[in-house]
Design an enzyme around this catalytic site. Structure first.
Site, PDB file in Angstrom:
ATOM      1  CB  CYS A   1      30.281 -23.516  -9.156  1.00 25.10           C
ATOM      2  SG  CYS A   1      30.756 -22.681  -7.645  1.00 25.10           S
TER       3      CYS A   1
ATOM      4  NE  ARG B   1      26.053 -23.387 -13.950  1.00 27.71           N
ATOM      5  CZ  ARG B   1      25.176 -24.347 -13.681  1.00 27.71           C
ATOM      6  NH1 ARG B   1      24.329 -24.728 -14.616  1.00 27.71           N
ATOM      7  NH2 ARG B   1      25.147 -24.922 -12.502  1.00 27.71           N
TER       8      ARG B   1
ATOM      9  CD1 TRP C   1      28.004 -16.396  -8.190  1.00 24.83           C
ATOM     10  CD2 TRP C   1      27.420 -17.581  -6.394  1.00 24.83           C
ATOM     11  NE1 TRP C   1      27.035 -15.692  -7.515  1.00 24.83           N
ATOM     12  CE2 TRP C   1      26.667 -16.388  -6.415  1.00 24.83           C
ATOM     13  CE3 TRP C   1      27.231 -18.473  -5.338  1.00 24.83           C
ATOM     14  CZ2 TRP C   1      25.733 -16.078  -5.431  1.00 24.83           C
ATOM     15  CZ3 TRP C   1      26.297 -18.162  -4.355  1.00 24.83           C
ATOM     16  CH2 TRP C   1      25.556 -16.975  -4.420  1.00 24.83           C
TER      17      TRP C   1
ATOM     18  CG  ASN D   1      27.893 -26.450  -8.655  1.00 27.01           C
ATOM     19  OD1 ASN D   1      27.699 -25.663  -7.739  1.00 27.01           O
ATOM     20  ND2 ASN D   1      27.022 -26.654  -9.629  1.00 27.01           N
ATOM     21  N   GLY D   2      28.750 -26.833  -5.345  1.00 25.60           N
ATOM     22  CA  GLY D   2      27.973 -27.262  -4.185  1.00 25.60           C
ATOM     23  C   GLY D   2      28.612 -26.730  -2.917  1.00 25.60           C
TER      24      GLY D   2
ATOM     25  CD  GLU E   1       9.948 -10.805 -11.953  1.00 29.68           C
ATOM     26  OE1 GLU E   1      10.106 -11.228 -10.797  1.00 29.68           O
ATOM     27  OE2 GLU E   1      10.741 -11.058 -12.873  1.00 29.68           O
TER      28      GLU E   1
ATOM     29  CE  LYS F   1      13.965  -9.664 -13.474  1.00 36.86           C
ATOM     30  NZ  LYS F   1      13.327 -10.894 -13.223  1.00 36.86           N
TER      31      LYS F   1
ATOM     32  CD  GLU G   1      17.086 -10.064 -11.091  1.00 35.92           C
ATOM     33  OE1 GLU G   1      17.659 -10.985 -10.493  1.00 35.92           O
ATOM     34  OE2 GLU G   1      16.050 -10.244 -11.749  1.00 35.92           O
TER      35      GLU G   1
ATOM     36  CG  HIS H   1      -0.465   0.821   7.191  1.00 35.07           C
ATOM     37  ND1 HIS H   1      -1.169   1.265   8.284  1.00 35.07           N
ATOM     38  CD2 HIS H   1      -1.397   0.442   6.279  1.00 35.07           C
ATOM     39  CE1 HIS H   1      -2.466   1.155   8.046  1.00 35.07           C
ATOM     40  NE2 HIS H   1      -2.637   0.653   6.819  1.00 35.07           N
TER      41      HIS H   1
ATOM     42  CE  LYS I   1      18.421 -17.791 -16.347  1.00 38.45           C
ATOM     43  NZ  LYS I   1      17.432 -16.723 -16.208  1.00 38.45           N
TER      44      LYS I   1
HETATM   45  C1  G6P Z   1      18.079 -17.109  -9.333  1.00 35.36           C
HETATM   46  C2  G6P Z   1      17.881 -16.463 -10.688  1.00 35.36           C
HETATM   47  C3  G6P Z   1      16.450 -15.942 -10.792  1.00 35.36           C
HETATM   48  C4  G6P Z   1      15.458 -17.062 -10.554  1.00 35.36           C
HETATM   49  C5  G6P Z   1      15.729 -17.784  -9.217  1.00 35.36           C
HETATM   50  C6  G6P Z   1      14.939 -19.081  -9.130  1.00 35.36           C
HETATM   51  O1  G6P Z   1      17.986 -16.154  -8.324  1.00 35.36           O
HETATM   52  O2  G6P Z   1      18.791 -15.402 -10.850  1.00 35.36           O
HETATM   53  O3  G6P Z   1      16.249 -15.404 -12.082  1.00 35.36           O
HETATM   54  O4  G6P Z   1      14.166 -16.555 -10.537  1.00 35.36           O
HETATM   55  O5  G6P Z   1      17.108 -18.145  -9.121  1.00 35.36           O
HETATM   56  O6  G6P Z   1      15.396 -19.926 -10.130  1.00 35.36           O
HETATM   57  P1  G6P Z   1      14.551 -21.065 -10.827  1.00 35.36           P
HETATM   58  O7  G6P Z   1      15.493 -21.639 -11.856  1.00 35.36           O
HETATM   59  O8  G6P Z   1      14.224 -22.048  -9.743  1.00 35.36           O
HETATM   60  O9  G6P Z   1      13.352 -20.440 -11.415  1.00 35.36           O
END
Ligand code: G6P
Length: 610
Positions: free
Chosen positions: A2, A27, A75, A100-101, A483, A487, A490, A506, A605
């Site tokens: 949010c 965000r 969100w 927000n929260g 990672e 990527k 997502e 396994h 984000k």
């Molecule tokens: C969300 C974002 C990711 C990020 C994660 C942790 O899931 O989409 O890109 O890695 O949060 O966020 P931070 O700001 O703590 O690195």
């Protein structure tokens, strides 16, 4: 997650609020809304499901004007994404609120309010807050007192912006657990979830602290702390430009951010190296004292930042000979854990506002750690304020939800941390100088890898019609594979999993067929021969292999084996280098699939709720 924007001004604030929401889009959100108090002291509201552009259109067809207003990108947490669940929420045409929260005791409050005669228009946890403020206004003298009274009833996390039509030039803001900044204009004030939202209108910001409540009018700002004592919070002048968030000609923020990595890495190294040595004081005044004593390192983080921690742990044990454990913050925060003597607690976060990472830090502060260190990209964040030592990653603002340059600069920063600690565990000056040389070579080497973009784009075509993909790696390249899989899933919505290559037989080998691409990271290191055997196992079962390998690793192209040879050599920088082609692969697959790359569905984000 949010986003909140609010304003109290002489001018019509709607354009400022709309632009603020646009700037908070990165965000992640699913619906949006805006409310202002108009000249007749009536609250007017518009809300939409979908993108902020749609809110602009709605505003164009039925414009709202007013000098006091609040706006929000939602969100969904409680109640599906819909217009009636979108904020602002309004109680009986008198009080409007954005939040927000998460309000954890919303069910109990809802029951009480239904008994008291309130009717609910949404399924959100937020609506109880606006009702509570309305209810408090029946006995309290003004909006500030009513918000104080209402927040006393709340359990959970919140950033709030509240307006009341009987006090049309006033905005009350409160924060507990969710970020909120105040922007200072001339004869006007603003609130927002982060500074980007307000850069077109001000460079001056106050960062509210946890428990703060701000009473905001056009010509006055009064802040109370969690004990309701008047406080003076410092004014920070932001050095960011309003256009920091433009795409500079790139099609997506993510692509711009991938290509800005050489520069971001160079920025992260700047002033941190002197005479071929790491400047330890960059971690904080007490860093030298702390690092000398450090016997163990505990790392906590979420998402991509967690993957950075996993790679750092390999470096820490290999280079500094210091035991290092990495844990997902949402797990660590609720687990009983044992702290060994002289353990340094390291949090890694791009935003510095991730709720679980902050909660894990709070737990650490109550445990017996030697000290706490934040590796973070946002200087004025909750994480940096709460940590004893701080090292900023200097990646610059990252807008794409899928983290790229934040990750590689975290790795650079963590490598510097490893060297800094290793220095007190017997690392010689010559060895340190050699590691520094590797670090300094990075911007140029990342740049070389970016030149493979066309080859990777071609490779990406094979993935577009696939539903699953497997990523394999060994040692410090397992987190690189993790990672890469993150990527891909997502932004392209292809189900992707990473496995330690040695674990293949396994379980995951059972999934391998010609419909499951297998991506492998194959640097020419001591594990290459082992990895090659694993890849043979895949090949023998008809699997299609996509291998990212060193030129020297003698992995050759043949039927069902696609190889991208990276012009490199193996050293400690390799996990950073091998990350880049995987970022590009995910990006181009998502482009081919036509996905919303910078704002993938359902993701945020900055995850400021648990
Ligand atoms: C969300 C974002 C990711 C990020 C994660 C942790 O899931 O989409 O890109 O890695 O949060 O966020 P931070 O700001 O703590 O690195």
């Amino acid at each position: 997650m949010c986003g909140i924007v609010g304003a109290v001004a002489q001018r019509d604030v709607s354009p400022v609020l709309l632009e603020g929401l646009k700037r908070l889009e990165y965000r992640g959100y699913d619906s949006a809304g805006l409310a202002v108090i108009d000249d007749n002291e009536t609250i007017q509201r518009i809300r939409i499901l979908g993108k902020v552009n749609h809110l602009y259109e709605k505003h164009e067809s039925s414009p709202l004007t007013g000098g006091t207003g609040i706006a929000h990108t939602r969100w969904a947490t409680h109640g599906k994404p819909s217009v009636h669940n979108a904020h602002p929420h309004i109680c009986r045409n008198q009080v409007a609120l954005v939040h927000n929260g998460i309000i954890e005791n919303h069910s109990a409050l809802r029951e009480q309010q239904i008994t008291a005669g309130f009717e609910f228009e949404s399924e959100t946890d937020t609506e109880v807050v606006v009702n509570a403020v309305y209810q408090a206004l029946e006995t309290e003298t003004d909006l500030l007192q009513a918000v104080i009274e209402a927040t006393r009833q709340l359990e959970g996390a919140y950033a709030l912006g509240v307006i009341n039509n009987s006090e049309p030039h006033r905005l009350v803001a409160a924060r507990k657990g969710s970020p909120l900044v105040i922007g200072i204009g001339i004869g006007e004030y603003f609130i927002a979830s982060d500074v980007f939202a307000l850069l077109p209108v001000t460079q001056q910001f106050i960062f509210l602290e946890d428990g703060d409540i701000a009473d905001i009018r056009r010509d006055s700002l009064v802040i109370y702390d969690k004990n309701l004592q008047l406080v003076d919070r410092p004014v920070n002048i932001s050095e960011l430009n309003a256009d920091v968030a433009d795409k500079s000609g790139y099609r997506h923020y993510m692509l711009k951010e991938i290509f800005s990595q050489p520069n971001a890495i160079a920025e992260s190294l700047e002033n941190r190296i002197q005479d071929n040595r790491i400047v330890v004081s960059e971690f904080g005044q007490d860093a030298e004292k702390v690092f000398k004593k450090t016997n163990t390192v505990k790392i906590s983080a979420c998402g991509t930042s967690y993957h950075a921690g996993l790679i750092a742990a390999c470096w820490m044990e290999e280079i500094a000979n210091v035991p290092c454990h990495v844990e997902i913050a949402s797990e660590y925060r609720y687990r009983k854990s044992v702290v060994s003597d002289n353990t340094l607690f390291v949090s890694i976060s791009q935003s510095g506002e991730t709720a679980d990472t902050l909660a894990a830090l709070q737990k650490a502060k109550q445990s017996d750690y030697l000290s706490t260190l934040a590796i973070c990209n946002v200087a004025e964040s909750s994480l940096t304020r709460e940590s004893e030592l701080v090292f900023l990653t200097h990646a610059g603002p990252e807008i794409g939800v899928a983290s790229t340059k934040a990750f590689t600069t975290q790795l650079v920063s963590l490598f510097m941390l490893v060297i800094a600690i290793a220095r007190y565990k017997g690392l010689s000056n010559d060895q340190e100088a050699e590691f520094v040389k590797q670090l300094e070579s990075l911007p140029g080497r990342v740049n070389q890898i970016l030149q493979y973009k066309d080859k990777i784009e071609t490779m990406a075509k094979d993935f577009a019609d696939k539903h699953h993909a497997l990523f394999l790696g060994r040692g410090s390249f397992l987190p690189v594979a993790m990672e890469g899989a993150l990527k891909l899933k997502e932004i392209s919505y292809i189900h992707a999993e990473a496995y330690a290559a040695g674990e293949l037989k396994h379980g995951p080998l059972a999934l391998v067929d010609d419909d499951m691409p297998v991506v492998a990271v194959a640097p020419n290191n001591n594990l290459l021969e082992k990895l090659k055997s694993n890849l043979e196992e895949v090949h023998a079962r008809g699997g299609e292999l996509y291998i990212f390998a060193d030129k020297s690793s003698e992995v050759e192209v043949s039927e069902n084996i696609h190889v991208l040879k990276i012009n490199g050599f193996y050293d400690f920088m390799a996990p950073i280098l091998y990350t880049v082609p995987l970022q590009l692969l995910a990006y181009y697959v998502a482009v081919i699939k036509g996905a919303d790359i910078d704002q993938p569905r359902n993701l945020a984000k900055s995850v400021t709720v648990e």
